[in-house]
Design a protein around this motif. Structure first.
Motif, PDB file in Angstrom:
ATOM      1  N   ALA A  91      47.173  48.970  48.713  1.00  0.00           N
ATOM      2  CA  ALA A  91      48.157  47.977  49.136  1.00  0.00           C
ATOM      3  C   ALA A  91      47.502  46.911  50.003  1.00  0.00           C
ATOM      4  O   ALA A  91      46.802  47.217  50.965  1.00  0.00           O
ATOM      5  N   LYS A  92      47.735  45.646  49.649  1.00  0.00           N
ATOM      6  CA  LYS A  92      47.275  44.504  50.451  1.00  0.00           C
ATOM      7  C   LYS A  92      48.480  43.583  50.648  1.00  0.00           C
ATOM      8  O   LYS A  92      48.604  42.542  49.996  1.00  0.00           O
ATOM      9  N   PRO A  93      49.381  44.002  51.507  1.00  0.00           N
ATOM     10  CA  PRO A  93      50.666  43.298  51.593  1.00  0.00           C
ATOM     11  C   PRO A  93      50.529  41.882  52.136  1.00  0.00           C
ATOM     12  O   PRO A  93      49.619  41.562  52.895  1.00  0.00           O
ATOM     13  N   PHE A  94      51.460  41.047  51.720  1.00  0.00           N
ATOM     14  CA  PHE A  94      51.574  39.727  52.307  1.00  0.00           C
ATOM     15  C   PHE A  94      52.220  39.870  53.686  1.00  0.00           C
ATOM     16  O   PHE A  94      52.989  40.793  53.925  1.00  0.00           O
ATOM     17  N   PRO A  95      51.914  38.977  54.596  1.00  0.00           N
ATOM     18  CA  PRO A  95      52.498  39.082  55.933  1.00  0.00           C
ATOM     19  C   PRO A  95      53.999  38.834  55.906  1.00  0.00           C
ATOM     20  O   PRO A  95      54.508  38.091  55.073  1.00  0.00           O
ATOM     21  N   THR A 125      49.177  45.000  45.417  1.00  0.00           N
ATOM     22  CA  THR A 125      48.026  45.904  45.480  1.00  0.00           C
ATOM     23  C   THR A 125      46.850  45.327  44.712  1.00  0.00           C
ATOM     24  O   THR A 125      47.021  44.545  43.774  1.00  0.00           O
ATOM     25  N   GLU A 126      45.653  45.723  45.136  1.00  0.00           N
ATOM     26  CA  GLU A 126      44.422  45.405  44.418  1.00  0.00           C
ATOM     27  C   GLU A 126      43.593  46.673  44.344  1.00  0.00           C
ATOM     28  O   GLU A 126      43.343  47.308  45.381  1.00  0.00           O
ATOM     29  N   SER A 177      39.912  44.293  40.511  1.00  0.00           N
ATOM     30  CA  SER A 177      39.257  45.541  40.886  1.00  0.00           C
ATOM     31  C   SER A 177      37.745  45.461  40.738  1.00  0.00           C
ATOM     32  O   SER A 177      37.019  46.267  41.301  1.00  0.00           O
ATOM     33  N   LEU A 178      37.243  44.474  39.961  1.00  0.00           N
ATOM     34  CA  LEU A 178      35.809  44.352  39.759  1.00  0.00           C
ATOM     35  C   LEU A 178      35.135  43.500  40.823  1.00  0.00           C
ATOM     36  O   LEU A 178      33.933  43.633  41.061  1.00  0.00           O
ATOM     37  N   VAL A 179      35.860  42.611  41.438  1.00  0.00           N
ATOM     38  CA  VAL A 179      35.205  41.649  42.320  1.00  0.00           C
ATOM     39  C   VAL A 179      35.712  41.681  43.748  1.00  0.00           C
ATOM     40  O   VAL A 179      35.092  41.085  44.616  1.00  0.00           O
ATOM     41  N   LEU A 180      36.822  42.361  44.022  1.00  0.00           N
ATOM     42  CA  LEU A 180      37.341  42.358  45.374  1.00  0.00           C
ATOM     43  C   LEU A 180      37.061  43.698  46.030  1.00  0.00           C
ATOM     44  O   LEU A 180      37.219  44.749  45.418  1.00  0.00           O
ATOM     45  N   PRO A 181      36.652  43.702  47.302  1.00  0.00           N
ATOM     46  CA  PRO A 181      36.332  44.950  47.978  1.00  0.00           C
ATOM     47  C   PRO A 181      37.571  45.769  48.270  1.00  0.00           C
ATOM     48  O   PRO A 181      38.647  45.238  48.499  1.00  0.00           O
TER      49      PRO A 181
END
Length: 554
Positions: free
Chosen positions: A291-295, A286-287, A354-358
């Motif tokens: 959740a931003k899962p790996f494929p 997660t970011e 969390s500061l730099v990624l959308p």
């Protein structure tokens, strides 16, 4: 968990009754003196109609070897319970040395192979304009020392007849990955390269142990079983021949058999419950809480392909343009940590994603996330959604209630912690029957928004709420769902010990803390079906309202 229908009592062959009195004191002596055969059980446990026995270990690990599992990196860069570097898997001839993989923290000189990088370990160089950084030099040095130690062990075994080509390849790959960590900037997400290097080092250590200790014993078996090396991971097997060979070589082994093939005269020392991997990370990456899962790189049971893909090289995001770092206004450069100013820990170039990624909170509602828990869409529906006109200007407001009769299934997978997921599942399962009956029998005039459903899953206090914006939202949820629903969904407070789902029953700890993939897919599939059913119902009402009467609505 052992089934109540399959129970075993300690049994010894005639003439050994006196010996039975000393079993609790000499469990290891049982194997070393040959009192137990490879078909006997120092420990036995059941999983359905499958019986799992071990002649040389006094516990039985949960076997994640039967169902098809998605193989994808979790938040720690590892592959969870189907990772042969973390949990015993099926014995495969091509990777038979995997049984010698060291257990976590069992080798002091290899402690770095179980290290997990955090944001505090990731530093962005002062001159960087992008959210890329590197591990501290001291961490990389630890990997170099570990690899050099393995190189030294290899030098003493260079004349052995097996495994030399594989060792040379693994050594070269590990050396390359150490150099990448030393010199190549990465996104924090790409620190999966660290876990990949750790797997290489564990693989090398396992192969060295197999060459030095196990292979000679397999070629020339001893007359009786050797003392078991419980630093090794061990493996499951369905082959009695493999079980016997590994048992005599001192390798932890668990034999998997159908209940029908268990001898009534089998020696049994301990009937045990299955051991569960509580320390293995199963949460998705997660970011910023999203959740931003790996494929998924492969899906299937524990077999040779699972071993192969576990060792596959991670490609990373090195070909994608990284996010630029935000630039501070010069007039704020010396300001304190007030609103609108970067926090002090970022000014020291420690990367905070969390500061730099959308955020992906605005992800298209027409696309389902590619997550292991989410059932795969039917190809016809996927094509239909792909061809649908999603232009928001075509949408007429006020025609239908924008709320959701049922919560979005993705609310259960886009959670930041396993504890929160447990609360979400418990609240929905507690309120589900009553809510379904209310929707069917007494259609409501207004339905919760996605945020309202999220507030409900987070647990709404039954006590009076203060006068705040958040409290007003929760009061609105209470008004829509009703007091009865809110009172049922109170998280772990007063939760039952057992939970039932479609005929399956288990404890809250075993089902909700680490929900089985089959359980999650079944639960989410029901929500997809219910949402589709009622959305079609509302669409029909909106298109042909004259065809609907009061009796139809009821």
């Amino acid at each position: 968990m052992a089934s109540d229908s399959n129970r075993f009592q300690p049994f010894l062959q005639p003439g050994n009754h006196t010996f039975f009195l000393f079993l609790s004191f000499f469990l290891q002596d049982l194997t070393s003196t040959g009192k137990l055969s490879s078909l006997d059980a120092l420990a036995v446990a059941c999983k359905g109609n499958i019986i799992i026995t071990s002649p040389n270990m006094d516990y039985v690990p949960e076997p994640f070897i039967f169902e098809e599992e998605d193989l994808c990196c979790h938040t720690d860069g590892r592959f969870g319970v189907v990772d042969c570097f973390q949990w015993p898997q099926m014995h495969e001839r091509q990777y038979k040395y995997s049984a010698c993989i060291p257990r976590k923290d069992s080798i002091p000189t290899l402690r770095t192979v179980w290290y997990h990088p955090t944001l505090d370990d990731f530093t962005v160089p002062a001159s960087s304009q992008f959210a890329v950084g590197m591990l501290p030099a001291t961490k990389v040095t630890d990997f170099e020392v570990a690899l050099q130690t393995l190189h030294s062990c290899h030098h003493t075994l260079w004349d052995r007849p097996i495994g030399q080509d594989a060792l040379c390849v693994l050594m070269c790959l590990a050396d390359h990955e150490v150099r990448c960590l030393r010199h190549h900037p990465l996104l924090f997400r790409d620190l999966v390269f660290v876990a990949q290097l750790q797997r290489k080092l564990l693989d090398i250590h396992a192969l060295l142990d197999y060459i030095e200790f196990v292979h000679p014993l397999l070629k020339t078996p001893p007359s009786r079983p050797l003392h078991t090396n419980d630093n090794w991971m061990g493996c499951f097997t369905k082959s009695t021949e493999v079980c016997k060979a590994l048992y005599f070589a001192g390798v932890p082994v668990w034999l998997v058999r159908s209940k029908a093939y268990i001898s009534p005269t089998m020696n049994v020392v301990h009937s045990v419950r299955l051991s569960y991997p509580d320390e293995i990370v199963r949460a998705m990456y997660t970011e910023n809480g999203v959740a931003k899962p790996f494929p998924s790189i492969w899906c299937g049971p524990s077999n040779v392909l699972c071993h192969y893909h576990t060792r596959s090289s991670y490609e990373g995001t090195l070909a994608d343009a990284p996010e630029p770092l935000p630039v501070a206004h010069p007039s704020l450069a010396s300001a304190g940590p007030s609103r609108g100013v970067w926090p002090s820990h970022f000014s020291s170039h420690v990367f905070d994603c969390s500061l730099v990624l959308p955020s992906t909170a605005g992800q298209s509602k027409w696309e389902e996330p590619n997550l292991p828990d989410v059932p795969k869409p039917h190809s016809l529906f996927a094509t239909a959604w792909w061809e649908a006109n999603t232009n928001s200007q075509r949408i007429m407001s006020g025609v239908v209630d924008p709320g959701y009769r049922f919560l979005k299934p993705t609310l259960f997978v886009n959670v930041s912690t396993p504890e929160k997921k447990k609360t979400y599942l418990l609240n929905w399962l507690s309120a589900r029957p009553l809510w379904i009956s209310q929707v069917d029998i007494r259609p409501l005039s207004k339905f919760p928004s996605p945020q309202m459903w999220r507030d409900f899953l987070n647990t709404i206090d039954t006590d009076p709420l203060p006068s705040t914006k958040t409290a007003s939202m929760k009061l609105a949820v209470r008004d829509i769902l009703g007091e009865a629903i809110i009172n049922l969904a109170q998280g772990l407070m007063g939760a039952p010990q057992e939970i039932t789902w479609r005929g399956m029953q288990g404890s809250i700890t075993s089902v909700l803390v680490h929900p089985p993939l089959s359980f999650m897919r079944s639960l989410l599939w029901e929500l997809y079906e219910l949402n589709f059913h009622y959305e079609l119902y509302v669409l029909d009402w909106a298109l042909v309202p004259d065809c609907w009467t009061t009796s139809n609505e009821e």
